[in-house]
Scaffold this active site. Structure first.
Site, PDB file in Angstrom:
ATOM      1  CE  LYS A  85      -3.422   2.619   2.634  1.00  0.00           C
ATOM      2  NZ  LYS A  85      -4.282   2.690   3.832  1.00  0.00           N
ATOM      3  CB  SER A 140      -6.835   5.281   2.370  1.00  0.00           C
ATOM      4  OG  SER A 140      -6.213   4.557   3.429  1.00  0.00           O
ATOM      5  CB  SER A 164      -8.175   2.456   5.331  1.00  0.00           C
ATOM      6  OG  SER A 164      -8.565   3.761   5.641  1.00  0.00           O
TER       7      SER A 164
END
Length: 389
Positions: A85, A140, A164
């Site tokens: 990520k 996210s 997220s």
């Protein structure tokens, strides 16, 4: 799912299948990684899941894995391509690399100035939901969820400060695990964000967990089935839309029908305090900590009482279906997830079916602190018995 002419959603092998084949020298890690890079090259112009792709470096690392295997080293994740990520994701990937994973790129996260709840921005443009390009994948950990859902990699890392990992897992139709707060290293000084992972199956998430948690983390006893579970559509404060509630409740019913869980009604339904004031206070420099303390203390007491009677808490993962790229309006997509960032409980989202718009929904499983193995065991058994997926 988009038409195959939009992009090729070839599903790569599972984490365990890849690692077993590379360890047994039936496959070379170099070839596995080259195929993943080729899939990314074809699909990423459409889904925009990656900020960076590390082609040359990934192939070099894969060659090192093949050399380690040839030298007799037994690597639990030998040759498994992993997406990390964001641009800083590689910093936390040391245990995965040590276990034989090969990082192939950094996935998209919200771009500068974008609202925090949802969007991803990759190197090629706005990240899209692989089931409907006009919808957000959630965030996210947007690119990580899309990379897994589109079959580009079998494993992608995430971090979860308010949902997220779990929200994009739900909206992209994959598995997303947030671990117990404080159990693994996190750069978040507030203690809200915890590492997580996105995979297509609970078995693959369990393979990640065994590596990152170390010997003690994977040593918990496998629960006997059925596991007692309590259902809540709203945790006592949220106002979710009817469709994601219905889809999640039906998924919980399938787990019960398959004998994986036994749904029990507590004397009173779960009634948590809205975590928004606590979450916002913890995230706002100089804010009065009284709100955070009040909500955290109250919810800890209520969750402790709940988990004294039941093994799992089941809820919808997100309160709405995936929305368009122009935003969610006034609805917080985090309303059912961020309570467990404040409390620190581990939580897992599993696929719960599809809404009328053709997009996936998720069922959230929450366990007592430190009981990740229960979440993973329940999800694996549900997959084995055909109750989710």
């Amino acid at each position: 799912m988009p038409d195959s002419q939009e992009y090729d959603r070839r599903v790569s092998a599972s984490v365990e299948e890849i690692a077993s084949a590379v360890r047994g020298r039936r496959l070379r890690a170099v070839d596995v990684v080259a195929e993943a890079l080729e899939r990314i090259g074809r699909a990423d112009p459409v889904v925009c899941a990656f900020l960076e792709v590390w082609g040359g470096e990934a192939l070099r690392r894969a060659g090192d894995v093949d050399a380690r295997v040839a030298a007799g080293e037994r690597l639990p994740l030998a040759g498994v391509p992993v997406a990390v990520k964001g641009p800083r994701g590689l910093r936390a990937a040391g245990p995965l690399i040590g276990a034989g994973c090969v990082p192939v790129g950094a996935t998209s996260v919200p771009g500068p100035g974008t609202p925090w709840q949802t969007w991803g921005l990759g190197a090629r443009g706005r990240t899209v939901n692989p089931w409907r390009a006009d919808r957000t994948p959630g965030g996210s950990s947007a690119g990580s969820a899309v990379a897994v859902a589109a079959g580009l990699v079998p494993l992608a890392t995430g971090s979860d400060g308010a949902g997220s990992v779990r929200i994009p897992a739900a909206w992209c139709g994959v598995v997303g695990l947030k671990v117990t707060g404080g159990r693994l290293p996190s750069p978040d000084r507030t203690g809200l964000a915890a590492p997580g992972v996105l995979t297509r199956t609970a078995a693959d998430a369990a393979a990640w967990w065994r590596v990152v948690s170390g010997p003690a983390g994977g040593a918990g006893a496998v629960p006997s089935f059925p596991v007692t579970a309590t259902w809540s559509p709203d945790l006592g404060f949220a106002v979710p839309d009817p469709e994601p509630v219905a889809l999640a409740r039906a998924a919980a019913g399938r787990l019960a029908d398959a004998g994986v869980v036994r749904l029990v009604r507590p004397p009173e339904p779960p009634l948590l305090l809205d975590p928004a004031p606590a979450w916002l206070a913890l995230r706002t420099p100089g804010a009065d900590p009284a709100d955070a303390h009040r909500v955290r203390t109250g919810n800890d007491r209520r969750l402790d009482a709940l988990f004294a009677r039941t093994g799992l808490l089941l809820t919808p993962t997100a309160p709405t279906a995936p929305h368009g790229h122009d935003g969610p309006g006034d609805v917080y997509s985090t309303s059912l997830t961020w309570a467990f960032n404040v409390s620190g409980h581990p939580a897992l989202s599993v696929p719960a079916g599809f809404g009328g718009d053709g997009c996936p929904a998720g069922l959230q499983l929450v366990a007592p602190r430190g009981r990740e193995e229960v979440l993973l065991a329940v999800a694996r058994e549900a997959e084995r018995r055909g109750a989710v997926g």
